[in-house]
Design a protein around this motif. Structure first.
Motif, PDB file in Angstrom:
ATOM      1  N   PRO A  71       0.390  -1.065  -0.431  1.00 16.38           N
ATOM      2  CA  PRO A  71      -0.435  -0.044   0.255  1.00 16.38           C
ATOM      3  C   PRO A  71       0.814   0.975   0.029  1.00 16.38           C
ATOM      4  N   GLY A  72       2.031   0.852   0.779  1.00 15.46           N
ATOM      5  CA  GLY A  72       3.159   2.542   0.559  1.00 15.46           C
ATOM      6  C   GLY A  72       3.367   2.601  -1.004  1.00 15.46           C
ATOM      7  N   TYR A  73       3.792   1.506  -1.457  1.00 15.94           N
ATOM      8  CA  TYR A  73       4.702   1.836  -2.696  1.00 15.94           C
ATOM      9  C   TYR A  73       3.666   2.500  -3.644  1.00 15.94           C
ATOM     10  N   ALA A  74       2.175   2.121  -2.853  1.00 16.53           N
ATOM     11  CA  ALA A  74       1.487   2.309  -4.442  1.00 16.53           C
ATOM     12  C   ALA A  74       0.706   3.647  -4.297  1.00 16.53           C
ATOM     13  N   ILE A  75       0.829   4.456  -2.874  1.00 18.67           N
ATOM     14  CA  ILE A  75       0.694   5.875  -3.028  1.00 18.67           C
ATOM     15  C   ILE A  75       1.436   6.543  -3.766  1.00 18.67           C
ATOM     16  N   ILE A  76       3.333   5.548  -3.492  1.00 21.62           N
ATOM     17  CA  ILE A  76       4.327   6.729  -4.015  1.00 21.62           C
ATOM     18  C   ILE A  76       4.417   6.217  -5.669  1.00 21.62           C
ATOM     19  N   VAL A  77       3.549   5.398  -5.697  1.00 23.14           N
ATOM     20  CA  VAL A  77       4.134   5.512  -7.028  1.00 23.14           C
ATOM     21  C   VAL A  77       2.717   6.009  -8.010  1.00 23.14           C
ATOM     22  N   HIS A  78       2.310   6.250  -7.518  1.00 25.60           N
ATOM     23  CA  HIS A  78       0.694   7.147  -7.913  1.00 25.60           C
ATOM     24  C   HIS A  78       1.291   8.390  -8.142  1.00 25.60           C
ATOM     25  N   SER A  79       1.685   8.889  -6.297  1.00 28.61           N
ATOM     26  CA  SER A  79       1.743  10.112  -7.329  1.00 28.61           C
ATOM     27  C   SER A  79       2.877  10.393  -8.269  1.00 28.61           C
ATOM     28  N   LEU A  80       4.054   9.804  -8.186  1.00 29.91           N
ATOM     29  CA  LEU A  80       5.110   9.364  -9.579  1.00 29.91           C
ATOM     30  C   LEU A  80       4.862   9.393 -10.408  1.00 29.91           C
ATOM     31  N   LYS A  81       3.403   9.105 -10.664  1.00 25.60           N
ATOM     32  CA  LYS A  81       3.324   8.392 -12.372  1.00 25.60           C
ATOM     33  C   LYS A  81       2.542  10.429 -12.658  1.00 25.60           C
ATOM     34  N   GLY A  82       1.582  10.781 -11.875  1.00 27.07           N
ATOM     35  CA  GLY A  82       0.756  12.410 -11.926  1.00 27.07           C
ATOM     36  C   GLY A  82       2.282  12.940 -12.212  1.00 27.07           C
ATOM     37  N   ASN A  83       3.192  12.794 -11.408  1.00 25.82           N
ATOM     38  CA  ASN A  83       4.738  14.225 -11.565  1.00 25.82           C
ATOM     39  C   ASN A  83       4.640  14.195 -13.373  1.00 25.82           C
ATOM     40  N   ALA A  84       5.348  12.893 -13.014  1.00 26.06           N
ATOM     41  CA  ALA A  84       5.791  12.449 -14.755  1.00 26.06           C
ATOM     42  C   ALA A  84       5.385  12.977 -15.695  1.00 26.06           C
ATOM     43  N   ARG A  85       3.665  12.551 -15.534  1.00 25.42           N
ATOM     44  CA  ARG A  85       2.508  13.062 -16.576  1.00 25.42           C
ATOM     45  C   ARG A  85       2.516  14.410 -17.071  1.00 25.42           C
ATOM     46  N   ASN A  86       2.269  15.165 -15.751  1.00 19.74           N
ATOM     47  CA  ASN A  86       2.309  16.600 -15.786  1.00 19.74           C
ATOM     48  C   ASN A  86       3.850  17.493 -17.008  1.00 19.74           C
ATOM     49  N   VAL A  87       4.939  16.714 -16.467  1.00 24.17           N
ATOM     50  CA  VAL A  87       6.052  17.462 -17.449  1.00 24.17           C
ATOM     51  C   VAL A  87       5.929  16.372 -18.259  1.00 24.17           C
ATOM     52  N   GLY A  88       5.112  15.332 -19.401  1.00 25.38           N
ATOM     53  CA  GLY A  88       5.595  14.936 -20.830  1.00 25.38           C
ATOM     54  C   GLY A  88       5.884  13.698 -20.562  1.00 25.38           C
ATOM     55  N   ALA A  89       7.195  13.368 -19.349  1.00 27.21           N
ATOM     56  CA  ALA A  89       7.735  11.904 -19.192  1.00 27.21           C
ATOM     57  C   ALA A  89       6.653  10.867 -19.311  1.00 27.21           C
ATOM     58  N   ASP A  90       5.798  11.097 -20.999  1.00 31.85           N
ATOM     59  CA  ASP A  90       5.082   9.669 -20.515  1.00 31.85           C
ATOM     60  C   ASP A  90       5.593   7.910 -20.610  1.00 31.85           C
ATOM     61  N   ASP A  91       6.424   7.677 -21.252  1.00 32.25           N
ATOM     62  CA  ASP A  91       7.281   6.786 -21.325  1.00 32.25           C
ATOM     63  C   ASP A  91       7.114   5.921 -19.355  1.00 32.25           C
TER      64      ASP A  91
END
Ligand code: ADP
Length: 639
Positions: free
Chosen positions: A489-509
């Motif tokens: 669950p802890g991992y999921a929270i961080i990786v979810h927010s990483l996904k958002g950060n990456a999407r925001n800057v266009g780091a799509d892969d």
């Protein structure tokens, strides 16, 4: 009949039906091959004719010639549609049209659709209303190619059969079970409408309603038959509502899968903004010192590509085969190589591999762009996997070609042209974006996607990138920590927010990879997460390294460009500036080295925008190489 005879006849029958099956299979195979070849063989010469015709339209000053060329364009594009339609129709009838699944961006689908009809819309002075749900998930999965074809057909009919008023594209949606949604599309128009008795005939092949007003030159009567069948294949039903004399509406619903839940946003607003910026298309750059090699076995294609690049003043060399290309590379270096795929003897992929492994070849790392008539789904992946840096479909779209070249040419040889009227700010912004794109796309950033989330604010994007660099380290440490503690669950929270950060800057892969791990960790699949995490960490690490190199070089450049400002720049009006440039041009024309250098020194002291400073740098470089003619061209381009 004797027992023996019966047996013999049965054997013969058995043999005959086996033979028949084999013969049928062979016939089907031959038909497939024939269809595929016919598509290529017919489309290629038609495209060549249309491409050369575009050059005539662009270059001819004679009205009568232009008129003829316009007729060729009209008839040629009908022929191209007809060939494509007949092929599609035959394929559907033969049960050979297969749906394919792929991930796509709703906004790019809409964008291409709208671009596709923008010219006839403008010509007919029709309005386009975009009634697009703002909250529709922006990334879906389905058969985008055929969806595009369906909507293209409906939209182009709507424009074709409407003389006054507007065309509306509607997109709505409903959530279904799991990750599925039902998307409803409608294309409405205020056009001539269809008589009730004709509606039933609409979906039969080669049917055109025989009213005088419908005697359009560009109709084949196949579009709706294909569209209807494609909608059915996708599990929908094409519905028609029409009032004769008032207008029509074609609609259907299909199920698609959600890949990313983030909402599309206000597409209509974005569309209106882009309309504003493309009003006056002009060549985007000049690069008299840029060297490009184009390789194609078809001389016409070479002529078309050369013609398209004429205005950019690039040094363009051409080669008619892979072998010729390799020969040239032994003697000369290029900044970009454009390579046709289908060539006899040595095809594009083989030539590319030979370029990369040619002993002592100085162009071993030169970006190579694939030129291809092959626009099917998966083409992009195919070419990138084969080792090309990018790919471009034929007939070449001049604007796309230029944008791509700006991206791959070294930035110090590219001089972006200044938009002369009106929308200078937009164009300059676009130029800046293209430049930034050229620096960042290689390290995994799709900056256009990133900018989209930041209201196209370049400065903001730069700051967010710096933050992102720090975030990468933080999040990697946190993820490693949770992984060690086996805390999903802890991992999921961080990786979810990483996904958002990456999407925001266009780091799509990176965002896609994080999304995969998010799903696994949410489902508690510890083992899978353990296996997959190293891929994510590697991606984050290499991105962090590349991003650091980029950020360091940017801050150095910022310092350098800040320095001369401190030594008091002299103010000058635009008129005086032009006058000084004309003087410089005169001296260049006289090959007067010393006085040219003196003038350049003077010009550099003036307080001018970055575009002018860049032009001076380019000019100075050419003078250093004694390329006075090139320097003169650079100066003349802004006079
Ligand atoms: P094409 O447009 O190439 O003739 P289609 O199969 O797309 O072929 O359309 C068949 C016929 O249906 C058209 O010829 C036209 O008479 C009619 N039609 C199609 N769309 C519209 C529309 N939006 N408004 C009025 N008539 C239409």
């Amino acid at each position: 009949m004797s027992q023996e005879k019966k047996q013999e006849s049965a054997d013969r029958k058995g043999q005959t039906s086996e033979e028949m099956i084999a013969a049928m299979k062979q016939a089907e195979h031959t038909r497939d091959l024939f269809l595929a070849n016919m598509s290529h063989e017919l489309r290629t010469p038609i495209n060549t004719i249309l491409g050369l015709n575009e050059l005539i339209l662009r270059e001819s000053q004679e009205e009568a010639i232009k008129e003829y060329a316009l007729d060729i364009r009209q008839a040629g594009s009908v022929l191209l549609t007809l060939v494509s339609d007949i092929l599609d129709f035959t394929k559907i009838e033969a049960g050979q049209m297969k749906l394919s699944d792929g991930i796509y961006d709703v906004s790019s689908l809409l964008n291409d659709l709208v671009n596709g009809i923008s010219i006839p819309l403008r010509k007919k002075k029709l309005d386009l209303e975009l009634d697009i749900a703002k909250d529709v998930p922006y990334k879906l999965s389905g058969d985008e190619i055929h969806l595009r074809q369906i909507l293209n057909n409906l939209l182009s009919n709507a424009v074709k059969y409407t003389d006054r008023g507007k065309v509306t594209l509607h997109l709505g949606w409903n959530r279904l079970e799991g990750d599925e949604i039902e998307v409803d599309f409608a294309v409405k128009d205020t056009g001539i409408g269809i008589r009730e008795k004709d509606i039933a005939k609409l979906f039969s092949a080669f049917q055109r309603m025989d009213t005088v007003t419908r005697g359009k030159k560009d109709s084949t009567g196949l579009g709706l038959a294909i569209t209807n069948r494609l909608v059915e294949m996708m599990g929908g039903r094409l519905e028609v509502q029409s009032t004769f004399g008032k207008g029509s509406s074609f609609s259907f619903r299909i199920v698609q899968k959600v890949v990313e839940d983030a909402p599309l946003g206000d597409f209509e607003e974005k569309y209106n903004e882009s309309l504003h910026s493309v009003k006056n298309y002009k060549q985007k750059f000049i690069a008299p010192m840029g060297r490009v090699l184009i390789v194609d076995d078809n001389a016409m294609n070479l002529a078309v590509a050369q013609g398209l690049l004429k205005e950019t003043r690039l040094q363009v060399d051409v080669a008619g085969s892979g072998e010729e290309c390799l020969e040239l590379l032994k003697r000369k270096t290029y900044h970009v190589i454009c390579l046709d795929h289908m060539m006899p003897v040595m095809d594009g992929v083989e030539t590319l591999h030979a370029i990369r492994s040619l002993e002592g070849n100085p162009s071993v790392d030169t970006p190579v762009i694939a030129l291809t008539a092959n626009a099917v789904a998966g083409a992009r992946e195919f070419y990138l996997e084969a080792g090309f840096q990018d790919y471009l479909t034929k007939p070449i779209d001049a604007e796309k070609f230029e944008t791509m070249l700006i991206q791959y040419l070294p930035s110090n040889v590219v001089y972006l042209t200044k938009e002369e009227n009106g929308d200078g700010a937009d164009a300059e912004n676009e130029n800046e974006i293209s430049l930034l794109e050229s620096k960042l796309s290689g390290i995994g950033f799709n900056i256009r996607n990133g900018l989209k989330y930041m209201g196209n604010d370049m400065a903001l994007y730069g700051r967010v990138l710096q933050d992102f660099h720090l975030i990468l380290k933080e999040k990697e440490d946190a993820l490693r920590g949770f992984l060690k503690k086996r805390d999903m669950p802890g991992y999921a929270i961080i990786v979810h927010s990483l996904k958002g950060n990456a999407r925001n800057v266009g780091a799509d892969d990176l965002a896609d990879e994080a999304f995969e791990l998010e799903k696994m960790s949410k489902a508690g699949q510890l083992e899978d997460v353990e296996v997959r995490s190293p891929i994510l960490f590697n991606l984050m690490k290499s991105m962090r390294k590349d991003l650091k190199t980029y950020l360091d070089s940017e801050s150095k450049a910022a310092k350098n460009s800040a320095e001369p400002k401190e030594e008091e720049k002299v103010r000058i009006t635009d008129d005086e500036w032009k006058k000084a440039l004309r003087e410089l041009a005169g001296r260049l024309d006289d090959f007067d080295g010393d006085s040219v250098n003196e003038k350049l020194k003077e010009l550099k002291r003036y307080d001018r925008p970055e575009s002018d400073r860049k032009m001076l740098r380019l000019c100075e470089k050419a003078v250093k190489d004694y390329a006075y003619d090139v320097a003169l061209e650079v100066v003349n381009a802004v006079l």
